[in-house]
Design a protein around this motif. Sequence first.
Motif, PDB file in Angstrom:
ATOM      1  N   SER A 192     -98.785  89.462 -15.803  1.00 47.62           N
ATOM      2  CA  SER A 192     -97.340  89.439 -15.557  1.00 47.62           C
ATOM      3  C   SER A 192     -97.027  89.630 -14.079  1.00 47.62           C
ATOM      4  O   SER A 192     -96.129  88.966 -13.538  1.00 47.62           O
ATOM      5  N   VAL A 193     -97.747  90.521 -13.402  1.00 46.12           N
ATOM      6  CA  VAL A 193     -97.528  90.725 -11.963  1.00 46.12           C
ATOM      7  C   VAL A 193     -97.721  89.405 -11.221  1.00 46.12           C
ATOM      8  O   VAL A 193     -96.906  89.017 -10.375  1.00 46.12           O
ATOM      9  N   GLY A 194     -98.810  88.705 -11.546  1.00 40.74           N
ATOM     10  CA  GLY A 194     -99.072  87.423 -10.905  1.00 40.74           C
ATOM     11  C   GLY A 194     -98.019  86.388 -11.223  1.00 40.74           C
ATOM     12  O   GLY A 194     -97.560  85.642 -10.346  1.00 40.74           O
ATOM     13  N   THR A 195     -97.588  86.339 -12.482  1.00 41.19           N
ATOM     14  CA  THR A 195     -96.606  85.339 -12.914  1.00 41.19           C
ATOM     15  C   THR A 195     -95.230  85.610 -12.327  1.00 41.19           C
ATOM     16  O   THR A 195     -94.542  84.692 -11.874  1.00 41.19           O
ATOM     17  N   PHE A 196     -94.816  86.883 -12.316  1.00 39.03           N
ATOM     18  CA  PHE A 196     -93.516  87.238 -11.738  1.00 39.03           C
ATOM     19  C   PHE A 196     -93.495  86.918 -10.243  1.00 39.03           C
ATOM     20  O   PHE A 196     -92.527  86.356  -9.717  1.00 39.03           O
ATOM     21  N   GLY A 197     -94.566  87.300  -9.547  1.00 39.59           N
ATOM     22  CA  GLY A 197     -94.640  87.042  -8.115  1.00 39.59           C
ATOM     23  C   GLY A 197     -94.641  85.552  -7.805  1.00 39.59           C
ATOM     24  O   GLY A 197     -93.967  85.109  -6.864  1.00 39.59           O
ATOM     25  N   LEU A 198     -95.374  84.779  -8.606  1.00 40.80           N
ATOM     26  CA  LEU A 198     -95.425  83.333  -8.390  1.00 40.80           C
ATOM     27  C   LEU A 198     -94.068  82.691  -8.640  1.00 40.80           C
ATOM     28  O   LEU A 198     -93.630  81.812  -7.883  1.00 40.80           O
TER      29      LEU A 198
ATOM     30  N   PHE B 164     -85.743  90.189  -8.180  1.00 42.51           N
ATOM     31  CA  PHE B 164     -84.691  90.575  -7.230  1.00 42.51           C
ATOM     32  C   PHE B 164     -85.283  91.168  -5.960  1.00 42.51           C
ATOM     33  O   PHE B 164     -84.853  90.856  -4.848  1.00 42.51           O
ATOM     34  N   PHE B 165     -86.291  92.041  -6.114  1.00 42.36           N
ATOM     35  CA  PHE B 165     -86.872  92.720  -4.956  1.00 42.36           C
ATOM     36  C   PHE B 165     -88.134  92.037  -4.432  1.00 42.36           C
ATOM     37  O   PHE B 165     -88.655  92.434  -3.385  1.00 42.36           O
ATOM     38  N   GLY B 166     -88.648  91.044  -5.162  1.00 37.35           N
ATOM     39  CA  GLY B 166     -89.844  90.351  -4.710  1.00 37.35           C
ATOM     40  C   GLY B 166     -91.100  91.185  -4.821  1.00 37.35           C
ATOM     41  O   GLY B 166     -92.023  91.074  -4.006  1.00 37.35           O
ATOM     42  N   ILE B 167     -91.169  92.050  -5.828  1.00 37.93           N
ATOM     43  CA  ILE B 167     -92.328  92.924  -6.022  1.00 37.93           C
ATOM     44  C   ILE B 167     -93.085  92.513  -7.270  1.00 37.93           C
ATOM     45  O   ILE B 167     -92.570  91.782  -8.116  1.00 37.93           O
ATOM     46  N   GLY B 168     -94.335  92.997  -7.395  1.00 34.88           N
ATOM     47  CA  GLY B 168     -95.116  92.693  -8.589  1.00 34.88           C
ATOM     48  C   GLY B 168     -94.602  93.427  -9.816  1.00 34.88           C
ATOM     49  O   GLY B 168     -94.561  92.887 -10.916  1.00 34.88           O
ATOM     50  N   GLY B 169     -94.214  94.691  -9.626  1.00 38.06           N
ATOM     51  CA  GLY B 169     -93.649  95.469 -10.727  1.00 38.06           C
ATOM     52  C   GLY B 169     -94.660  96.079 -11.669  1.00 38.06           C
ATOM     53  O   GLY B 169     -94.299  96.496 -12.774  1.00 38.06           O
ATOM     54  N   GLY B 170     -95.933  96.162 -11.230  1.00 40.58           N
ATOM     55  CA  GLY B 170     -96.966  96.714 -12.109  1.00 40.58           C
ATOM     56  C   GLY B 170     -96.682  98.129 -12.566  1.00 40.58           C
ATOM     57  O   GLY B 170     -97.011  98.508 -13.695  1.00 40.58           O
TER      58      GLY B 170
END
Length: 308
Positions: free
Chosen positions: A229-235, A198-204
């Motif tokens: 997960s940060v990489g996968t969510f961002g991608l 939603f926010f376009g962040i990595g979320g680490g």
Amino acid sequence: MQALHLVTRVTSERRKSSPRHKSAQILTELIRLFLYAVATMLADLTLTQHILSVVSGVAVGFTLGLIGGGGSILAVPLLLYLVGYPNPHVVIGTTALAVSINAYLNLIPHARAGNVRWKEAVIFAIVGAIAAYIGSTLGKAVDGKKLLFLFAILMLVIAALMIRPKKVKPGEMEGNPGQFSMWKLVVSAAIVGTLSGFFGIGGGFLIVPGLVFATGMPMLAAVGSSLFSVGTFGLTTAVNYASSGLLDWTVAGLYIAGGIAGGVFGARLATHLGKSSKGTLNLIFAALVAVVAAYMIYKNMSAFGIHL
């Protein structure tokens, strides 16, 4: 029209040339076509804006390498207000790709050091990626100014988390393998993935405690595993935004290049700083995030009918 002209030339020359010359000519024309496409993309922003994109990438990478989690939260406001990119949704899609690539690059040394629990990392990433796609779809549907207002609220939350004293629970650094719970892992991944998309962040900063909570893995393993997960969510977010034409590939490339360079310098400086110095830097950065968030709230509160 120029692209069509180039393709026509390639087709006509294929009929006249020998196989060896034919391959060389096709390659040459394709290179020219690629350079034309790059020149067209570069023309969308001024030279100054491209330089500022690299500078912004360096700043984000430097803070991420220096203080760790939360360091990339300024990627969006830098691209919006320093570089001057006009479209909030393109900014979010572009920075999501930059954060993704940098996370995957930082994953490599952790994986080599054995700090990644691949089973838990893959499950968290798959569930979270599905949620991130849903979250990013919702984000695209929200008005840009409203999205930035909500993003600023998130920045204030992150700033508060950064200055909060970190109390390590007994056994947290060593881990507790018997604590593993699949349903906790799935629920945590779904919640974090949705917010990330939603926010376009990595979320680490949310993934690490989520992994510790659901699996009982050691803190160092959670940090290493979270990068996948940060990489996968961002991608996932970036691909979703790109499918709607909401990603600037040129700016993303500049941001990534700057982020890599800045990350190297930040990580090197971090190794030479004492614990007290890092704590002071954390406090200063959190204050900076809060100030930027307040400015974003002021600039975008009119989207909710609030006027000062």
